[in-house]
Design a protein around this motif. Structure first.
Motif, PDB file in Angstrom:
ATOM      1  N   VAL A  62     -21.150 -59.999   6.801  1.00 55.83           N
ATOM      2  CA  VAL A  62     -22.384 -60.141   6.030  1.00 55.83           C
ATOM      3  C   VAL A  62     -22.233 -61.302   5.053  1.00 55.83           C
ATOM      4  O   VAL A  62     -21.287 -61.347   4.275  1.00 55.83           O
ATOM      5  CB  VAL A  62     -22.717 -58.842   5.261  1.00 55.83           C
ATOM      6  N   THR A  63     -23.162 -62.217   5.105  1.00 60.33           N
ATOM      7  CA  THR A  63     -23.188 -63.350   4.182  1.00 60.33           C
ATOM      8  C   THR A  63     -24.586 -63.449   3.566  1.00 60.33           C
ATOM      9  O   THR A  63     -25.520 -62.784   4.011  1.00 60.33           O
ATOM     10  CB  THR A  63     -22.865 -64.668   4.906  1.00 60.33           C
ATOM     11  N   ALA A  64     -24.715 -64.266   2.551  1.00 63.91           N
ATOM     12  CA  ALA A  64     -26.030 -64.461   1.925  1.00 63.91           C
ATOM     13  C   ALA A  64     -27.014 -65.001   2.964  1.00 63.91           C
ATOM     14  O   ALA A  64     -26.693 -65.918   3.724  1.00 63.91           O
ATOM     15  CB  ALA A  64     -25.907 -65.431   0.760  1.00 63.91           C
ATOM     16  N   TYR A  65     -28.204 -64.418   2.991  1.00 66.16           N
ATOM     17  CA  TYR A  65     -29.232 -64.820   3.955  1.00 66.16           C
ATOM     18  C   TYR A  65     -29.858 -66.136   3.508  1.00 66.16           C
ATOM     19  O   TYR A  65     -30.357 -66.257   2.385  1.00 66.16           O
ATOM     20  CB  TYR A  65     -30.289 -63.716   4.038  1.00 66.16           C
ATOM     21  N   ALA A  66     -29.823 -67.118   4.393  1.00 64.98           N
ATOM     22  CA  ALA A  66     -30.261 -68.473   4.028  1.00 64.98           C
ATOM     23  C   ALA A  66     -31.741 -68.534   3.649  1.00 64.98           C
ATOM     24  O   ALA A  66     -32.129 -69.264   2.736  1.00 64.98           O
ATOM     25  CB  ALA A  66     -29.982 -69.433   5.185  1.00 64.98           C
ATOM     26  N   SER A  69     -17.698 -51.606   2.385  1.00 66.11           N
ATOM     27  CA  SER A  69     -16.859 -52.283   1.384  1.00 66.11           C
ATOM     28  C   SER A  69     -16.209 -53.557   1.921  1.00 66.11           C
ATOM     29  O   SER A  69     -15.915 -54.472   1.151  1.00 66.11           O
ATOM     30  CB  SER A  69     -15.781 -51.336   0.854  1.00 66.11           C
ATOM     31  N   ARG A  70     -15.989 -53.643   3.226  1.00 67.82           N
ATOM     32  CA  ARG A  70     -15.341 -54.830   3.792  1.00 67.82           C
ATOM     33  C   ARG A  70     -16.319 -55.798   4.440  1.00 67.82           C
ATOM     34  O   ARG A  70     -15.907 -56.879   4.898  1.00 67.82           O
ATOM     35  CB  ARG A  70     -14.281 -54.419   4.832  1.00 67.82           C
ATOM     36  N   SER A  71     -17.600 -55.452   4.471  1.00 68.83           N
ATOM     37  CA  SER A  71     -18.584 -56.251   5.221  1.00 68.83           C
ATOM     38  C   SER A  71     -18.681 -57.693   4.736  1.00 68.83           C
ATOM     39  O   SER A  71     -18.914 -58.604   5.539  1.00 68.83           O
ATOM     40  CB  SER A  71     -19.967 -55.589   5.175  1.00 68.83           C
ATOM     41  N   GLU A  72     -18.481 -57.928   3.441  1.00 65.07           N
ATOM     42  CA  GLU A  72     -18.559 -59.293   2.922  1.00 65.07           C
ATOM     43  C   GLU A  72     -17.172 -59.890   2.661  1.00 65.07           C
ATOM     44  O   GLU A  72     -17.069 -60.996   2.127  1.00 65.07           O
ATOM     45  CB  GLU A  72     -19.384 -59.323   1.625  1.00 65.07           C
ATOM     46  N   VAL A 118     -33.811 -55.488   6.818  1.00 66.72           N
ATOM     47  CA  VAL A 118     -33.678 -56.179   5.522  1.00 66.72           C
ATOM     48  C   VAL A 118     -32.262 -56.000   4.965  1.00 66.72           C
ATOM     49  O   VAL A 118     -31.530 -56.963   4.759  1.00 66.72           O
ATOM     50  CB  VAL A 118     -34.704 -55.665   4.496  1.00 66.72           C
ATOM     51  N   LEU A 119     -31.852 -54.748   4.753  1.00 68.03           N
ATOM     52  CA  LEU A 119     -30.632 -54.489   3.977  1.00 68.03           C
ATOM     53  C   LEU A 119     -29.343 -54.900   4.695  1.00 68.03           C
ATOM     54  O   LEU A 119     -28.383 -55.322   4.041  1.00 68.03           O
ATOM     55  CB  LEU A 119     -30.564 -53.012   3.600  1.00 68.03           C
ATOM     56  N   ALA A 120     -29.303 -54.809   5.999  1.00 62.15           N
ATOM     57  CA  ALA A 120     -28.077 -55.158   6.728  1.00 62.15           C
ATOM     58  C   ALA A 120     -27.855 -56.662   6.801  1.00 62.15           C
ATOM     59  O   ALA A 120     -26.742 -57.116   7.092  1.00 62.15           O
ATOM     60  CB  ALA A 120     -28.109 -54.580   8.143  1.00 62.15           C
ATOM     61  N   TYR A 121     -28.894 -57.434   6.504  1.00 64.38           N
ATOM     62  CA  TYR A 121     -28.799 -58.891   6.659  1.00 64.38           C
ATOM     63  C   TYR A 121     -28.914 -59.647   5.335  1.00 64.38           C
ATOM     64  O   TYR A 121     -29.195 -60.828   5.318  1.00 64.38           O
ATOM     65  CB  TYR A 121     -29.854 -59.367   7.663  1.00 64.38           C
ATOM     66  N   ARG A 122     -28.695 -58.916   4.227  1.00 63.30           N
ATOM     67  CA  ARG A 122     -28.674 -59.546   2.911  1.00 63.30           C
ATOM     68  C   ARG A 122     -27.332 -59.256   2.250  1.00 63.30           C
ATOM     69  O   ARG A 122     -26.753 -58.196   2.460  1.00 63.30           O
ATOM     70  CB  ARG A 122     -29.807 -59.014   2.004  1.00 63.30           C
ATOM     71  N   SER A 123     -26.859 -60.177   1.447  1.00 66.36           N
ATOM     72  CA  SER A 123     -25.621 -59.944   0.706  1.00 66.36           C
ATOM     73  C   SER A 123     -25.885 -58.916  -0.390  1.00 66.36           C
ATOM     74  O   SER A 123     -27.036 -58.621  -0.730  1.00 66.36           O
ATOM     75  CB  SER A 123     -25.126 -61.245   0.082  1.00 66.36           C
ATOM     76  N   ASN A 124     -24.813 -58.379  -0.959  1.00 68.56           N
ATOM     77  CA  ASN A 124     -24.985 -57.400  -2.023  1.00 68.56           C
ATOM     78  C   ASN A 124     -25.718 -58.011  -3.215  1.00 68.56           C
ATOM     79  O   ASN A 124     -26.593 -57.364  -3.816  1.00 68.56           O
ATOM     80  CB  ASN A 124     -23.629 -56.848  -2.471  1.00 68.56           C
ATOM     81  N   ALA A 125     -25.408 -59.257  -3.553  1.00 68.29           N
ATOM     82  CA  ALA A 125     -26.089 -59.920  -4.671  1.00 68.29           C
ATOM     83  C   ALA A 125     -27.581 -60.038  -4.394  1.00 68.29           C
ATOM     84  O   ALA A 125     -28.417 -59.856  -5.294  1.00 68.29           O
ATOM     85  CB  ALA A 125     -25.482 -61.301  -4.907  1.00 68.29           C
ATOM     86  N   GLN A 126     -27.947 -60.336  -3.159  1.00 67.08           N
ATOM     87  CA  GLN A 126     -29.364 -60.430  -2.795  1.00 67.08           C
ATOM     88  C   GLN A 126     -30.026 -59.065  -2.836  1.00 67.08           C
ATOM     89  O   GLN A 126     -31.186 -58.940  -3.262  1.00 67.08           O
ATOM     90  CB  GLN A 126     -29.498 -61.065  -1.414  1.00 67.08           C
ATOM     91  N   ARG A 127     -29.312 -58.021  -2.453  1.00 68.40           N
ATOM     92  CA  ARG A 127     -29.883 -56.661  -2.529  1.00 68.40           C
ATOM     93  C   ARG A 127     -30.179 -56.283  -3.976  1.00 68.40           C
ATOM     94  O   ARG A 127     -31.163 -55.599  -4.261  1.00 68.40           O
ATOM     95  CB  ARG A 127     -28.931 -55.645  -1.894  1.00 68.40           C
ATOM     96  N   LEU A 136     -25.119 -49.455   0.382  1.00 67.70           N
ATOM     97  CA  LEU A 136     -25.402 -50.893   0.430  1.00 67.70           C
ATOM     98  C   LEU A 136     -26.074 -51.388  -0.845  1.00 67.70           C
ATOM     99  O   LEU A 136     -25.941 -52.561  -1.211  1.00 67.70           O
ATOM    100  CB  LEU A 136     -26.286 -51.212   1.639  1.00 67.70           C
ATOM    101  N   LEU A 137     -26.785 -50.518  -1.533  1.00 66.01           N
ATOM    102  CA  LEU A 137     -27.526 -50.926  -2.727  1.00 66.01           C
ATOM    103  C   LEU A 137     -26.704 -50.822  -4.012  1.00 66.01           C
ATOM    104  O   LEU A 137     -27.112 -51.335  -5.045  1.00 66.01           O
ATOM    105  CB  LEU A 137     -28.816 -50.102  -2.848  1.00 66.01           C
ATOM    106  N   ASP A 138     -25.559 -50.160  -3.943  1.00 66.64           N
ATOM    107  CA  ASP A 138     -24.666 -50.136  -5.098  1.00 66.64           C
ATOM    108  C   ASP A 138     -23.889 -51.445  -5.184  1.00 66.64           C
ATOM    109  O   ASP A 138     -23.514 -52.019  -4.157  1.00 66.64           O
ATOM    110  CB  ASP A 138     -23.645 -48.998  -4.962  1.00 66.64           C
ATOM    111  N   LYS A 139     -23.595 -51.881  -6.397  1.00 68.52           N
ATOM    112  CA  LYS A 139     -22.653 -52.975  -6.562  1.00 68.52           C
ATOM    113  C   LYS A 139     -21.289 -52.477  -6.093  1.00 68.52           C
ATOM    114  O   LYS A 139     -20.988 -51.283  -6.215  1.00 68.52           O
ATOM    115  CB  LYS A 139     -22.591 -53.416  -8.027  1.00 68.52           C
ATOM    116  N   PRO A 140     -20.433 -53.356  -5.560  1.00 68.54           N
ATOM    117  CA  PRO A 140     -19.156 -52.906  -4.996  1.00 68.54           C
ATOM    118  C   PRO A 140     -18.320 -52.031  -5.936  1.00 68.54           C
ATOM    119  O   PRO A 140     -17.797 -50.986  -5.506  1.00 68.54           O
ATOM    120  CB  PRO A 140     -18.439 -54.218  -4.672  1.00 68.54           C
ATOM    121  N   ALA A 141     -18.196 -52.416  -7.188  1.00 73.29           N
ATOM    122  CA  ALA A 141     -17.382 -51.629  -8.122  1.00 73.29           C
ATOM    123  C   ALA A 141     -17.996 -50.257  -8.376  1.00 73.29           C
ATOM    124  O   ALA A 141     -17.287 -49.252  -8.510  1.00 73.29           O
ATOM    125  CB  ALA A 141     -17.219 -52.379  -9.438  1.00 73.29           C
TER     126      ALA A 141
END
Length: 315
Positions: free
Chosen positions: A6-10, A272-275, A38-47, A81-86
């Motif tokens: 998963v990377t930031a969606y361009a 947790s490992r997707s990005e 939507v959610l599977a193709y956006r980075s956590n920051a974008q979510r 997916l909507l939680d920040k990693p920490a």
């Protein structure tokens, strides 16, 4: 270099994404596929931006809306997916320690694999989300040398330099050898001292040095000289030092092996490992088990939950 899936969606457009999620939940029924798209193709920051945009545009909380519309394992992975990693790690740690019994393997998977900065962020999130102290909870829910390992990890003070001191590697290898194979009974504290404090490059040099003085690999020695949760903890540290994506490939396989799927474990590892390194873990998985990770998921899970997992793994 390890790579995530998963990377930031361009073409990111938070307004369009918030609208798509709103549409997916309006009226009778919920369009889970639209949510996955939507959610599977956006980075956590974008979510995180989508969550803020949803509340700004509609005056409603996206997470609360999703909770009211979804259920089961699909709801679990969407909320993860909507939680920040920490925050997600902090919630996972609390879940592993709540109720009857403790999920020690979940504690190991998080505490023994995260960087110092990640552990510090987890400790802060744990206090904020759970209104509790992580180290105190780990001490109350574990015992013996395993407790000492958890406390050590909680300090977030492992050496993270890349330089390798061969003299120190030889000394540490000898210390482990003396504490284990050459000793009547095992001095777990001495093994813990080395494994919990040295950098991963330094540990690999130590493992090489150990192989030169013993007829066993470090893994074989740990398996013969320790047992239970402590053995699992030491092996987790060794596995991550050697090859972190391979360690998580093993964890993902373990989640889908045997009777029933360990859904919490599977979600936690993939989200947790997707990005970070899930793309590399896929290659390790194929090499280890002879079947693509996505095919294993197809065979072992079902419904919208399966579709989300496969989307995150990228087939």
């Amino acid at each position: 270099m390890p790579e995530g899936t998963v990377t930031a969606y361009a073409g990111f457009d938070k307004e369009a994404d918030a609208a798509a999620l709103r549409k997916a939940m309006k009226g009778l029924g919920t369009d889970e596929q639209a949510i996955t798209d939507v959610l599977a193709y956006r980075s956590n920051a974008q979510r995180q931006e989508i969550v803020l945009q949803f509340k700004t545009a509609y005056g409603k909380d996206l997470i609360a809306d999703l909770k009211s519309e979804l259920g089961g394992k699909y709801e679990d992975i969407v909320l993860a997916l909507l939680d920040k990693p920490a925050v997600y790690d902090a919630k996972s740690l609390r879940k592993a320690m709540k109720g009857a019994g403790t999920d020690e393997k979940a504690l190991l998977e998080i505490m023994c694999t995260r960087s110092n900065s990640e552990i510090k962020a987890i400790k802060e999130a744990y206090k904020k989300v759970n209104k509790r102290d992580l180290e105190k909870d780990l001490m109350s829910e574990t015992s013996g040398h395993f407790k000492r390992l958890m406390v050590s990890c909680c300090q977030a003070a492992r050496d993270e330099s890349t330089a390798v001191d061969e003299g120190k590697a030889n000394a540490d290898a000898n210390a482990i050898y003396q504490a284990g194979e050459l000793k009547w009974g095992t001095d777990e504290s001495e093994i813990l001292r080395v494994l919990a404090t040295r950098s991963r490059p330094q540990l690999n040099a130590t493992f090489d040095a150990y192989a030169r003085i013993s007829s066993k690999t470090i893994e074989e020695a740990i398996k013969s000289e320790t047992s239970g949760d402590l053995k699992d903890g030491f092996l987790a540290i060794i596995g991550c030092a050697r090859n972190t994506p391979q360690y998580f490939a093993h964890r993902i396989h373990d989640a889908m092996s045997g009777a029933g799927t360990k859904d919490d474990q599977l979600i936690r590892c993939i989200v947790s490992r997707s990005e970070i390194d899930l793309g590399t873990a896929k290659l390790e998985f194929l090499s280890l088990y002879g079947k693509p990770m996505s095919q294993w998921i197809k065979d072992d899970t079902s419904g919208d939950y399966k579709k989300m997992l496969i989307a995150l793994v990228r087939g």
